[in-house]
Design an enzyme around this catalytic site. Structure first.
Site, PDB file in Angstrom:
ATOM      1  N   LYS A 223       0.703  -1.105  -0.119  1.00 20.12           N
ATOM      2  CA  LYS A 223       0.058   0.004  -0.151  1.00 20.12           C
ATOM      3  C   LYS A 223       0.763   1.040  -0.100  1.00 20.12           C
ATOM      4  O   LYS A 223       2.034   1.243   0.439  1.00 20.12           O
ATOM      5  CB  LYS A 223      -0.760  -0.028   1.192  1.00 20.12           C
ATOM      6  CG  LYS A 223      -2.332   0.785   0.924  1.00 20.12           C
ATOM      7  CD  LYS A 223      -3.206   0.144  -0.013  1.00 20.12           C
ATOM      8  CE  LYS A 223      -4.471   0.518   0.330  1.00 20.12           C
ATOM      9  NZ  LYS A 223      -5.385  -0.650  -0.446  1.00 20.12           N
TER      10      LYS A 223
ATOM     11  N   GLY B 271     -28.291  -1.206  -2.534  1.00 15.98           N
ATOM     12  CA  GLY B 271     -27.479  -0.552  -3.574  1.00 15.98           C
ATOM     13  C   GLY B 271     -27.856  -0.955  -5.061  1.00 15.98           C
ATOM     14  O   GLY B 271     -28.336  -1.947  -5.113  1.00 15.98           O
TER      15      GLY B 271
ATOM     16  N   GLY C  68     -25.739   0.465  -7.427  1.00 10.21           N
ATOM     17  CA  GLY C  68     -24.470   0.889  -8.255  1.00 10.21           C
ATOM     18  C   GLY C  68     -24.108  -0.553  -9.199  1.00 10.21           C
ATOM     19  O   GLY C  68     -24.794  -1.436  -9.429  1.00 10.21           O
ATOM     20  N   ASN C  69     -22.726  -0.151  -9.723  1.00 15.03           N
ATOM     21  CA  ASN C  69     -22.067  -1.440 -10.546  1.00 15.03           C
ATOM     22  C   ASN C  69     -22.191  -2.821  -9.815  1.00 15.03           C
ATOM     23  O   ASN C  69     -22.535  -3.489 -10.555  1.00 15.03           O
ATOM     24  CB  ASN C  69     -20.702  -0.839 -10.581  1.00 15.03           C
ATOM     25  CG  ASN C  69     -20.651  -0.353 -11.981  1.00 15.03           C
ATOM     26  OD1 ASN C  69     -21.491  -0.315 -13.001  1.00 15.03           O
ATOM     27  ND2 ASN C  69     -19.433   0.267 -12.158  1.00 15.03           N
TER      28      ASN C  69
END
Lengths: 429, 813
Positions: A108, A220, A222-223
């Site tokens: 990260k 949800g 969304g995608n």
């Protein structure tokens, strides 16, 4: 204010690791190695600002573990970024790649900055400066960054371009999250949602439930949700309720249709952010219910794919007794208190970092394709994704069954054990 | 001598003099130069003068002598004494307390050649002729000033007189004092009586400007009206932007970063016709509507219920033939272009009164046969006249003691800026801009950097605030700093609808952006300046040849406009110029048809009552101050706060786990729904709306804070490091649209107050309001201010000019 009294994300990640390590009975050496990152870089990035001043930005990269393959993990631009946040997230990436059984480690990175205070040119200078400091320590076969909080494909392309300028060649495998045509992979939009349902399909099969006999309620639109629903419907399932955010009213609504939603119809009245047009939905015969109603439906499957902490110690009591499987499309939708109740009630929870591993798997595919400079068709990507996640699911569930573990715990145990084994096999510990 | 023929002869004389003096001007032509030596051109001039107008010749003769006296010529003194038959001129200047004797005047000396010959000798013939011409011009101007200065003169008479005198008034060598008088009187008659306005306008205006204006002014009979605020403001702005004014104003501009290479002559004003403000009085009188006008004294509920009938009553009333004729001419001139009919009341847009948007503006498609178009314009004007009696304006006027003020209403008939796109007519983009930025999302943005709210299509959507549809915010002084930086943010906080005029239906319409782009495609004006294509998380420039609105995700980003054009520099130059010229921060409305920028309106920057710089009380006892700030302060007062929600930074940081932090956000969301809207403020650590690492701030969404009056972020030092605050960036634009104020606090700064005793010591209402969050009572403190202070409230006074803010306990207003 003393930062040490606050919960520290890295301390939290270590505590979580320690619990699992205890469970596995990890030896001290391996435990000490995995508790901390292998390598950490912290450096300064001087940037000539638009107003002529020079400002110094602090950059980080943490490579937690690369025993199973090159490190993989995002780069965050955040004004309050801390080294410990980056450490914690790099560790989490190690486990996430391991549970999906992709040959990558965890990393990260980040820069302390707020893009809202920076012009595009200044952001580009930060991206290029970050790569200049790390050009020898990252690479297509050593450490592969990706977009994360407040970083975008544009940032990735600036970074890639700088890396390639330094190394004198084209190395699209340095970084993922690129657009198709510049080294990106097809299937990225579908990957997470499909991944959720690949896991769900296998779970239903194990529970000996026919998908066509099931109904689902989804939070949800969304995608992730849309593709999850698409694939779930292909399997024969029926979605009877979807919750979606209404930006204008600053609240969410559940849209219910007892005989099943028509996905294409609903997509036609949804904006790009997954907001369903309430009036039009009502005209189409959808019942408009409060935002939380999705959770209390009489369904077999719940797919929370929007927000964190939705199924809590309190709201878990509202779940219908019919719910058999919860497939976590979002990150952390279930709180530990709810987990305890669900485990007791025998509800099958497919944990987030297994259920939504489609995303990281597709990133891995992008790196593979970039490194061989040959790109797969959508079918190839999705077929490979199906195989990868099906295998990953079965490894976890088999362990859970054998060891009588809650699926979430099994996933952690499996991931950490895989990494520990790789370290031992390499003779590191 | 009849007045008109005298004037005509004066004009001829002046021409003749002009001709004579031109021949005397030093020239490169030797032939003309030779003529210089030819004797006494002036004699011919004086001869003509005497022949034309003996009285004038006498006055001019006296002026010649006076002028020569002022140059100190003894011979001139002698001539003057002879002419006035004064023996001892000095006696008149003494302290004598006896009236001076009255002498017989000897005019023959002044009418003779002697004074002129003396002048020709001492000044040269060319100078003499120049002076003669100038004095004759002044004589003419004097006639005009008499008309202009007479309060009984109608605008018709003034207009006629102005038309007649236009040439002599344009003379370059007219005395400055006369020009000034003419300009002041013109501004007073046509624009306003307001002194602040006149002070600015008289220097910006030229008589030619009024000359243009009177040809586009529709008057009721015997008009004594004016243009009204909007009309006057627009004219003043256009004069101020006139390049001829540049030099004067440029001196006053102190902002260093302003582009100097911007050509403000490029900025256009849409073709506009004006209806004088007293046309409404004529309308009322003609239709016996006086009774109806007394409506304004009724109570608001009654006003509201009567209003629809009043609109109809007005629409069925008749205009005077003069107005109808005037409007027909206007329509002929404007052609079949869509129009906006705007109110321009005398109360509206004046210095110091924010009266914007209270009266109507109406769009007309203006298509079809002339009679129908005229009817539509008359109908629209009647409706705007009726809006004087609308409930909102009346309530507003009552609040401000403006009810007695006789409400005259000018009208602007302005062509709509734009192009035909499919069935619609619209500008490429439009918006509003402010010379002072009161909404900063980054500490790098200063007040003087300004602010632009930009939308595709008609600018109506930039003015209004509408749910899930957002204007794009740009800062002219910091064009590269955008409120939204990530492609998904840019997409979310962008326009989703476009306002336009539907030419087929003849109506003002709001069209979903996707629908418009599917129909218009690459025909949309300045497509690549307004839109970007969102593709795989990248914002890309649209290439018209490859445009496919069905497949591509078109986002209103204005990226092309910012990167590839000088638009923002142009806006900044306009704002800076107008602010310097008008001596006051300004806001403007503008539209762009893809090729040219048009200024639609200009007025002093509106400072709603809650957005004016607040008075900062100095002598407050310590226990009454809850907090103070001296960084990144904006203007405004947040009055009568009854509840304070304080999330203590130390205790929030010390929460045992992430779940507790998420529970904190949920509790704040609950408080948002139970506390009185806009009567509470939220104070909390670091960045409200943090995601991921939520130790940095409470991870609320906008819905969790939507009812607060103010969002306050507390930045406390941690181990020598001062955290950067969010400036509300997580939902900055939502805050803007909902007018929620933002303030960062830095309690560790020297000289600021942060009253932890009050914030941590006062009784906590959390458990009572949100029982399920009782466990968090240590971290979240909810203070019922009147309950703990014996009826006081909290007031937050913010003053950006001083960069100071203070929150203190006070008696409720």
């Amino acid at each position: 204010m003393s930062a040490t009294t606050a919960f520290n994300p890295f301390t939290m990640a270590q505590t979580q690791f320690d619990k699992i390590a205890d469970r596995i009975g990890l030896d001290d050496g391996t435990r000490a190695l995995l508790r901390s990152p292998l390598r950490e870089y912290a450096f300064s990035i001087p940037v000539h600002m638009d107003d002529g001043n020079v400002q110094i930005f602090r950059g980080f990269r943490v490579q937690h573990n690369d025993a199973r393959g090159p490190c993989k993990g995002g780069i965050r631009f955040h004004p309050l970024e801390t080294f410990d946040t980056v450490r914690a997230l790099s560790m989490w990436m190690t486990w996430k790649c391991a549970v999906a059984d992709i040959p990558l480690g965890g990393g990260k990175g980040g820069v302390i900055c707020d893009p809202h205070n920076l012009s595009a040119r200044e952001q580009e200078a930060i991206c290029r400066g970050w790569v200049r400091q790390l050009a020898r320590d990252i690479g297509p076969v050593t450490d592969v960054p990706a977009p994360d909080v407040m970083t975008t494909p544009q940032h990735m392309l600036w970074m890639l371009d700088e890396y390639e300028a330094i190394h004198g060649g084209r190395y699209p495998g340095l970084i993922t999250g690129k657009p198709v045509g510049l080294g990106g992979s097809l299937g990225r939009t579908q990957a997470t949602g499909f991944g959720v349902v690949y896991c769900l399909r296998e779970a239903l099969q194990e529970l000996d439930i026919q998908p066509q006999d099931t109904t689902a309620s989804v939070q949800g639109f969304g995608n992730v949700s849309q593709y999850a629903i698409e694939l779930y419907h292909e399997l024969g399932g029926r979605t009877v309720c979807v919750a979606s955010w209404n930006q204008a009213e600053q609240t969410s609504y559940s849209f219910r249709k007892a005989d099943g939603i028509d996905l294409d119809q609903l997509r036609g009245i949804t904006n790009r952010f997954g907001g369903i047009d309430k009036e039009k939905a009502s005209d189409l015969g959808y019942e408009i219910l409060p935002g939380e109603a999705w959770l209390t439906q009489e369904v077999d499957v719940l797919i929370p794919a929007a927000l964190e902490a939705q199924i809590t110690g309190e709201s878990v009591a509202d779940l219908s007794g019919r719910v058999r499987v919860i497939a976590e499309g979002a990150n952390g939708p279930t709180t530990p208190e709810a987990d305890a109740v669900l485990e007791r009630n025998g509800v099958f929870v497919i944990p987030d970092f297994l259920a939504n591993a489609g995303g990281v798997t597709c990133s891995y595919f992008e790196q593979v394709q970039s490194n061989m400079n040959y790109y797969w068709t959508m079918d190839e990507v999705l077929t490979k994704l199906d195989h990868k996640l099906t295998d990953a699911y079965h490894s976890v569930s088999e362990l859970a069954r054998k060891q009588k573990l809650y699926l979430r715990d099994a996933a952690y145990v499996l991931a950490i054990n895989r990494v520990a084994t790789a370290c031992r096999d390499r003779g590191w510990v | 001598m009849p007045k008109r023929s005298r004037q005509r002869r004066l004009a001829e004389l002046s021409d003749r003099l002009q001709e004579l003096s031109e021949r005397l001007e030093p020239s490169e032509q030797p032939a003309v130069a030779a003529e210089l030596t030819a004797p006494s051109r002036w004699r011919e001039a004086v001869r003509i003068l005497r022949k034309t107008d003996r009285l004038l010749a006498l006055r001019i003769g006296r002026k010649v002598v006076n002028h020569l006296c002022s140059l100190g010529l003894d011979e001139a003194q002698r001539l003057l004494a002879e002419a006035d038959a004064v023996d001892d001129p000095s006696a008149l200047l003494g302290e004598s307390n006896v009236p001076a004797p009255k002498h017989a005047l000897s005019t023959s000396i002044l009418l003779g050649d002697e004074p002129f010959a003396l002048a020709a000798t001492h000044l040269g013939e060319a100078e003499l002729l120049r002076l003669l011409r100038r004095w004759i011009m002044e004589e003419r101007a004097g006639a005009f000033i008499r008309v202009l200065g007479n309060p009984r003169s109608t605008l018709q008479e003034i207009g006629e007189s102005l038309r007649y005198h236009r040439r002599s008034l344009a003379a370059e060598d007219l005395a400055a004092s006369i020009c000034r008088t003419v300009r002041v009187l013109l501004c007073q008659r046509y624009l306003t009586d307001q002194l602040e306005f006149l002070k600015v306008a008289k220097d910006a205006a030229t008589t030619e400007d009024f000359d243009d204006l009177i040809d586009r002014l529709v008057l009721p009979p015997e008009s004594h009206g004016k243009l009204g605020g909007k009309g006057a403001g627009l004219l003043l702005a256009s004069w101020t932007l006139d390049p001829a004014e540049t030099a004067a104003v440029a001196c006053a501009i102190t902002t260093p970063s302003v582009a100097t290479d911007i050509d403000l002559a490029e900025v256009r004003i849409p073709r506009t016709w004006y209806v004088a403000s007293d046309a409404v009085l004529d309308f009322i009188a003609r239709n016996d509507l006086e009774d109806v006008m007394r409506q304004k004294f009724k109570d608001v509920a009654e006003v509201r219920s009567d209003y629809p009938n009043i609109i109809q009553l007005f629409k069925h009333s008749l205009f005077s033939p003069e107005i109808v004729r005037g409007l027909s001419v206007a329509l002929e001139d404007l052609g079949e272009r869509p129009l906006i009919i705007r109110s321009s009341s005398l109360l509206e847009d004046r210095f110091g009164t924010a009266f914007s948007g209270k009266y109507k503006s109406l769009f007309l498609a203006n298509q079809g046969p002339p009679e129908r178009r005229l009817e539509a314009v008359l109908d629209a004007i009647a409706e705007i006249y009726a809006s004087v009696l609308g409930p909102d304006p009346i309530a507003y006027r009552r609040d401000r003691g403006l009810l007695e003020f006789d409400e005259q209403m000018g009208i602007l008939i302005q062509e709509v800026v734009g192009r035909r796109v499919g069935r619609w007519f619209l500008p490429a983009f439009a918006g509003v801009a402010f010379s002072r930025n009161e909404l900063r999302w980054s500490p790098r943005i200063g007040r003087e950097d300004g602010l632009v709210r930009l939308v595709p299509g008609l600018g109506t959507r930039a003015v209004d605030r509408i749910g899930d549809d957002y204007p794009t915010l740009l800062v002219p002084g910091q064009p590269t700093l955008r409120a939204n930086v990530q492609p998904d943010e840019i997409a979310r906080y962008s326009a989703q609808y476009v306002d336009a005029i539907d030419l087929d239906q003849g109506a003002f319409v709001t069209v979903p952006l996707a629908e418009m782009m599917a129909a218009a495609g690459a025909d949309y004006p300045a497509l690549d300046k307004v839109f970007s294509i969102l593709n795989e998380g990248m914002l890309q420039k649209p290439v018209p040849m490859f445009l496919d609105p069905a497949e591509q995700d078109l986002i209103v980003s204005f990226d092309g406009l910012v990167r590839e054009t000088s638009f923002l520099r142009q806006i900044q130059a306009i704002l800076v110029r107008l602010e310097a010229g008008l001596g006051h921060p300004v806001d403007i409305e503008f539209a762009h048809d893809g090729e040219h920028l048009y200024l639609l309106q200009c007025r002093p920057q509106s400072q709603g009552d809650d957005a004016a710089p607040a008075y900062i009380p100095r002598e407050l006892p310590a226990e009454r101050v809850v907090f103070s700030a001296h960084r990144y302060v904006t203007n405004g007062t947040v009055p009568d706060i009854t509840h304070v929600v304080y999330v203590d930074p130390d205790r929030y940081a010390a929460l045992p786990d992430r779940a507790a932090m998420l529970a904190t956000a949920r509790a704040v969301g609950k408080l948002n729904s139970v506390l009185p809207a806009r009567r509470f403020i939220l104070l909390g650590p670091g960045r409200w709306g943090s995601r991921g690492d939520i130790t940095l701030g409470v991870s609320v969404t906008y819905a969790d804070i939507s009812n607060t009056a103010m969002l306050i972020e507390i930045g406390r030092r941690r181990g020598g490091h001062l955290p950067e605050l969010s400036f509300g960036t997580h939902f900055f634009q939502d805050l803007v649209e909902a007018r929620i104020r933002y303030l960062p606090l830095y309690p560790d700064d020297t000289g600021v107050v942060f009253n932890t005793e009050f914030l941590l010591g006062a009784a906590n209402e959390l458990a009572a309001l949100v029982p399920e969050a009782t466990a968090l009572a240590d971290c979240i403190r909810v203070i019922d201010v009147p309950a703990v202070t014996g009826g006081q409230i909290l007031r937050v006074a913010q003053n950006a000019d001083l960069d100071e803010a203070v929150a203190y306990l006070a008696e409720p207003t």
